[in-house]
Write a protein that holds these residues in place. Structure first.
Motif: not given
Length: 1195
Positions: A721, A723, A731, A748, A757, A759
């Motif tokens: 993952l 963000k 990223w 998160v 944010y 993702f």
């Protein structure tokens, strides 16, 4: 769960989607095949079948509207994994199971539902054959009375939808329908709905022929139909139960379908009583045609043998268990009809049928049959001759002797086959004699065998030839019977030739094929060749040869598409014969069919599967030839041949590389074109769905996502993952690199309060991480907001019959209670519904909205819901319901200049249009002379106007027509006078009379139209002998009298009278001539004394000369007129010099007009011109001056 509702592509299926956006690769459930409504016999097995799709795989459940389906003995849910079919079976159905059933298919993203109806036909109550027919009729009538009026079964509606109009009355009588008008009204609506359903699959549908018997053991029904998609499935049902059928008439199945071009022929073979019922043809679940095959009845009283005396009547009677409107009565295979010899009747309840043979003669004896559907019965009619009794002293009855119980029947025999003649005597002890055309036939006659078994006598011809045709007679004990044997010679094929012809001919592409078969029969023949049901005609690639007893078909340059059935049909006057063969043209196969199915795509191996070619060219696939290309390179690597299975496992692959394949099919006839596959990647998984924000707080954001549809051939080990802050390009990974996320969700916590944010997530398998997903939506790291409050001042700003415009004010913001609104949803609810329908899929930010698609004059409730990141606020509804209509407007006529008077010629149509505006839609009423208009007047109302039409108007339609436009606001009226008339007829004879000297009174008989036309008047015209022209002396005279003044004695007068109306003038009526003679005084002629007249006179100028000033070089013409007797002598002078002899001047003197012409004047021509006229009585002269204008540049 509430959600977004939409209709499926499959008619009758409603889909509810729980989420606005679905993850990639996920779908809501849907039906690929929905259950079909059943009408089934009581006690039989009812089966509903359904097929569904969806990802993830949906769960299928069944429900009924009234009651539960939990009893496993009555309701059985099943699933067949091989066909993916879900079924609901109801064994031994009864009236308790009649209901509306629903089938639900649901998964986590939505549900799909469709409804289906089950109808049950009650079992037939059989009546004992020994029962009284009258009692049976009573019981049948009683049963019909118990049926509710207007309650029509669905199966009967299907029959009416497929029947012709002439059969409606018969079906209504047969099924006890009494409300004929109501049935017709509903039938029109159902036909319109049925045509809309059929239009989805059917291009056109024609020539529907109901089921009928074609032979003793087969029945057929036909229709012509063109499908939009040739691959559409056709289903056949009997009494609501699907039945299998074959496409080969010679097949083993009982039911078959044969397609010839656009014609479909359904056949039911090997008939038995159970085959009776309602047959229905469906295309992809839509009913196309229904027909009722009679046979659910049987005879309670069959025909019995009837013996009648010659010249008397004979009656056959039979009784059925079910009513039938028409029965067939054949004699010697020939149907009988009502005429002077036969009378066919039936009872009112259609149960008892009778045949009366009037004035029986021996020739009408024989076997009579009664046929009702697939049921029949027969019996003999024996006609006995009347006996003549001679009176002796002792009257004793005479012995009737031997007679025929059954006579000979005319026979048609085929050349080469056997024929048999049979008759029956009343006594077995009597012998008889056979003869042909007057010649006796004995046992030694060649080719004929004579035998008898008791009272039955037979003559058998072993092999019929032309010589056996003629009249045959059998005589016994003075009685005789005779018949005619007609020998026919229809076309025939030898069995061995048919067997040889039926063997398929197999040839290669672009070669030729020949079909040949001999036949026998009497000429002339008509020979036709067919391919797949279409007749062949000779052309450059088709040649048909016909010789004596043989025909040959030659086809050249054949292609693979020419493969099919070849048929020959030979006809003559006696019949027809057919023979069928098949043509197979071999060619190379078509390319293999995609798309490619990836079985495994791992780091070490790629395993793929494809579909074989649609057409293998007539030969089995021997090999597939494969080539491979690594994406990014320009070369193709030959893998080589693999066996004929459409499957390959490629183990020579590099980790992470993408490959493309070319596949060709190979047969004995050649290699197909190539199929190039899509790219296949070894190892890496595909993209997961974009992460969705489950919830957000100031210190934590919770995310969820869906796994990728392509796992890369191996299992998913976890997820990475990442963000990114809004406005940044970098990223950052959220989870540690060596600790993939195992679940499909993650919290998160590494976030900063107030920051925004986005993702993205990537899947990991044994080969590594795949491509990252699309980014999620931006989300703030903050505690959830409070939902907004109610909108303020919600009101309607405008409305029409289909739209509604709303406006409102943004709700107030109260910290800690309700936050700011970010958007709005508008919901409407029809007054008769309980569920709200959302008008906008996405939230709007404006504080106004227009709702569209409303039903005119329908009532709706309306509400507005504010929304923000915290969710939806409380809805704000209008205080009252809203009518879908424009704002109220009092009726008003909008035409600026409206005619208030109209004249129409009799026989023409009268049409008057008037425009108006009103809201709501007003009631429009037309009156004639204050009463409603008659039915022959057509009134057409449209939005904003109305029209009245009087077709073929006559004088009785004259009157004041008034339109009344009225609604809830008020009303408005307008009247127009419509006068219907015609050209008037002329008035009657005219009479003239003088009542006062100097005047004439003109009177006339009135016109015949005077009484019918109150606006008719008269016009009078006059002509006298001095002018000879007609002029109007009076107009608009409404009586029959007029006095003309200023009549002069001695002049002849004549008058005309015209009838006149709004159309025009009639033909005139003309008066006799009128003349008043004047009194003449005695005339005395006085002759004056004559005087001598002297006509001589001296010369005198009547017209003098004029002064002329011509330009230099132009011509000049001068003239004058002189008079005198005797004629004077004329002399012209220029400056006192005579010009009469000068040739430069052209001088003339014609009837006293003297002229001189100078062609080109110059300075020499200027001066004084003089004309002198002289005679013996005197002299006269006239002078003038000529001045020539000289140009300035002339020297």
């Amino acid at each position: 769960l509430s959600g977004i509702k939409r209709r499926s592509k499959v008619p009758g299926v409603m889909i509810t989607q729980y989420f606005e956006e679905l993850p990639e690769g996920m779908t809501t459930p849907d039906f690929t095949r929905k259950p079909i409504a059943l009408t089934i016999q009581e006690g039989k097995l009812a089966i509903f079948k359904a097929k569904v799709i969806g990802n993830p795989a949906p769960t299928v459940t069944w429900h009924r509207a009234q009651g539960e389906i939990n009893d496993p003995q009555k309701f059985q849910n099943k699933y067949d994994p091989t066909t993916n079919e879900y079924t609901l079976e109801i064994p031994k159905v009864s009236g308790d199971e009649v209901d509306t059933y629903k089938c639900y298919a649901s998964n986590e993203y939505g549900k799909a539902v469709c409804t289906v109806v089950l109808n049950v036909i009650e079992g037939i109550r059989h009546v004992s054959t020994a029962g009284d027919p009258t009692e049976f009729r009573k019981s049948a009538g009683k049963k019909a009375e118990e049926k509710k009026e207007g309650d029509i079964d669905d199966s009967v509606w299907e029959l009416l939808l497929s029947a012709e109009k002439k059969d409606y009355e018969r079906i209504c009588i047969e099924y006890g329908i009494t409300d004929y008008r109501g049935m017709l009204k509903k039938l029109v609506e159902m036909k319109k709905e049925r045509e809309e359903e059929q239009a989805e699959f059917i291009q056109y549908l024609h020539n529907l022929k109901p089921i009928e018997m074609k032979s003793e053991d087969a029945a057929t029904f036909e229709l012509e139909m063109e499908l939009k998609d040739p691959n559409s499935r056709i289903f056949l049902y009997k009494d609501g139960v699907m039945i299998p059928y074959s496409k080969d008439v010679e097949g083993e199945l009982k039911h078959c379908l044969k397609q010839v071009g656009k014609k479909y022929i359904f056949t039911v073979k090997n008939l038995n009583p159970e085959d009776a019922g309602i047959y229905q043809v469906d295309v992809e679940g839509v009913n196309i045609f229904s027909t009722d095959f009679k046979g659910r009845f049987f005879f309670t009283a069959r025909l019995s043998e009837v013996t009648a005396q010659e010249r008397e009547d004979a009656i056959f009677e039979c009784v059925l268990t079910q009513p039938i409107s028409k029965m067939v009565w054949p004699l010697k295979n020939t149907p009988l009809f009502n005429n002077e010899k036969y009378e066919i009747t039936c009872s009112e309840d259609k149960l008892i049928h009778c045949l009366r043979i009037i004035d029986c003669m021996p020739l009408v004896a024989g076997i009579y049959a009664a046929i009702a559907g697939i049921r029949s019965c027969s019996a003999w009619l024996i006609v006995e001759g009347k006996l003549l009794i001679t009176n002796f002293i002792h009257k004793t009855p005479a012995d009737p002797g031997v007679h025929f119980s059954a006579g000979l029947e005319d026979c048609k025999a085929i050349v080469g086959e056997a024929a048999e003649l049979v008759c029956k005597l009343s006594s077995a002890d009597c012998k008889g004699v056979w003869s042909k055309d007057g010649s006796e036939i004995t046992a030694s006659t060649e080719g004929i065998t004579i035998s008898n078994e008791g009272a039955v006598h037979k003559l058998k011809i072993a092999k019929v030839t032309e010589e056996f045709a003629g009249k045959y007679k059998f005589e016994a004990d003075g009685r005789k019977t005779e018949c005619v044997v007609a020998v026919e010679d229809p076309p025939r094929f030898d069995d061995k030739e048919i067997e040889a012809f039926a063997k398929p001919i197999v040839i290669k592409h672009n070669q030729k094929a020949s079909f040949k078969i001999p036949f026998i029969g009497r000429e002339p023949f008509k020979v036709q060749w067919y391919k797949d049901g279409e007749e062949l005609t000779p052309d450059s690639h088709c040649k048909i040869e016909i010789s004596e007893g043989e025909s040959r078909l030659l086809l050249t340059k054949l292609q693979r598409k020419d493969t099919g059935e070849i048929k020959i049909k030979v006809k003559n006057e006696f019949g027809a014969a057919e023979a069928i063969s098949n043509l197979v043209v071999l060619d190379k196969p078509t390319p293999p069919v995609g798309p490619l199915e990836i079985i495994e795509a791992s780091a070490n191996c790629i395993e793929i599967k494809w579909r074989p070619p649609k057409d293998n060219g007539g030969c089995p696939i021997k090999h597939y030839i494969l080539e491979r290309n690594q994406i990014g390179r320009n070369t193709w690597k030959k893998i080589g041949q693999i066996p004929g299975e459409a499957h390959y496992r490629d183990s020579d692959v590099d980790h992470g590389r993408r490959y493309c394949y070319r596949i060709r099919a190979e047969t004995d006839e050649g290699i197909s074109e190539q199929m190039e596959t899509e790219d296949v990647q070894a190892a890496y998984p595909g993209q997961p769905s974009a992460p969705k924000v489950a919830s957000a707080f100031k210190d934590c954001i919770n995310l969820t996502w869906s796994p990728p549809t392509n796992t890369g051939g191996t299992s998913i080990l976890g997820y990475n993952l990442e963000k990114r802050k809004k406005g940044s390009n970098l990223w950052g990974q959220v989870n540690p690199t060596d600790q993939p996320i195992q679940a499909k969700k993650y919290a998160v916590k590494d976030v900063v309060e107030g920051m925004e944010y986005e993702f993205r997530v990537s899947a990991i398998n044994i080969s590594g991480a795949g491509e990252p997903s699309n980014p999620s939506e931006f989300v703030f790291a903050r505690d959830p907001k409070k939902p907004p409050g109610k909108v303020i001042d919600l009101k309607v700003t405008d409305s029409t019959y289909t739209t509604l415009s709303l406006s409102w004010t943004k709700p107030k913001e109260e910290p800690g209670v309700q936050d700011e609104a970010k958007g709005y949803f508008v919901d409407v609810r029809p007054a008769e519904n309980t569920e709200w329908d959302r008008c906008n899929t996405n939230a709007i930010i404006m504080t106004s909205y227009t709702v569209k698609g409303l039903k005119s004059m329908a009532m709706y409730w309306v509400r507005v819901i504010a929304i923000n990141d915290g969710g939806e606020g409380e809805p704000q509804e209008l205080n009252n319901y809203i009518l879908a209509m424009p704002p109220p407007v009092r009726p008003r006529f909008t035409d600026s200049n409206i005619k208030s008077f109209m004249v129409v010629r009799a026989g023409n149509s009268a049409r008057f249009n008037i425009n108006f505006e009103a809201s709501p839609w007003p009631d429009v009423i037309w009156l004639k002379d204050a009463i409603p208009v008659s039915k022959r007047v057509t009134i057409s109302n449209a939005e904003g106007g109305s029209q009245i039409l009087i077709p073929s108007a006559d004088r009785s339609d004259t009157g004041i027509y008034t339109i009344i436009v009225k609604n809830v606001v008020g009303q408005e009226t307008f009247s127009i006078e419509i006068r219907v008339t015609d050209e008037p007829k002329p008035p009657g004879p005219i009479e003239l009379d003088e009542n006062v000297p100097g005047t004439v009174t003109v009177s006339w008989e009135p016109s015949p139209d005077e009484k019918r036309d109150d606006r008719l008047h008269y016009m009078v015209t006059k002509r006298d002998s001095s002018k000879r022209s007609w002029h109007t002396v009076a107009d608009r005279i409404f009586n029959n009298r007029f006095t003309a003044c200023n009549i002069m004695p001695g002049r002849e007068y004549q008058f005309r009278v015209y009838s006149k109306n709004d159309i025009g003038l009639s033909a005139p009526s003309e008066s006799p001539k009128w003349l008043i003679t004047c009194k003449k005084e005695k005339f005395t002629l006085k002759i004056p004394e004559s005087k001598t007249c002297n006509l001589e006179s001296p010369p005198r100028f009547m017209v003098p000369l004029k002064i002329h000033t011509p330009p230099q070089g132009y011509e000049c013409y001068m003239s004058c007129a002189v008079r005198g007797n005797p004629t004077p002598h004329i002399t012209w002078y220029l400056n006192n010099v005579s010009l009469n002899t000068d040739t430069n001047y052209y001088i003339t003197n014609t009837c006293g007009v003297c002229s001189i012409l100078i062609l080109r004047v110059g300075a020499k021509d200027m001066g004084e011109y003089k004309v002198i006229a002289e005679s013996s009585l005197g002299r006269a002269e006239c002078t003038t001056n000529l001045t020539v204008r000289v140009h300035p540049n002339t020297e």
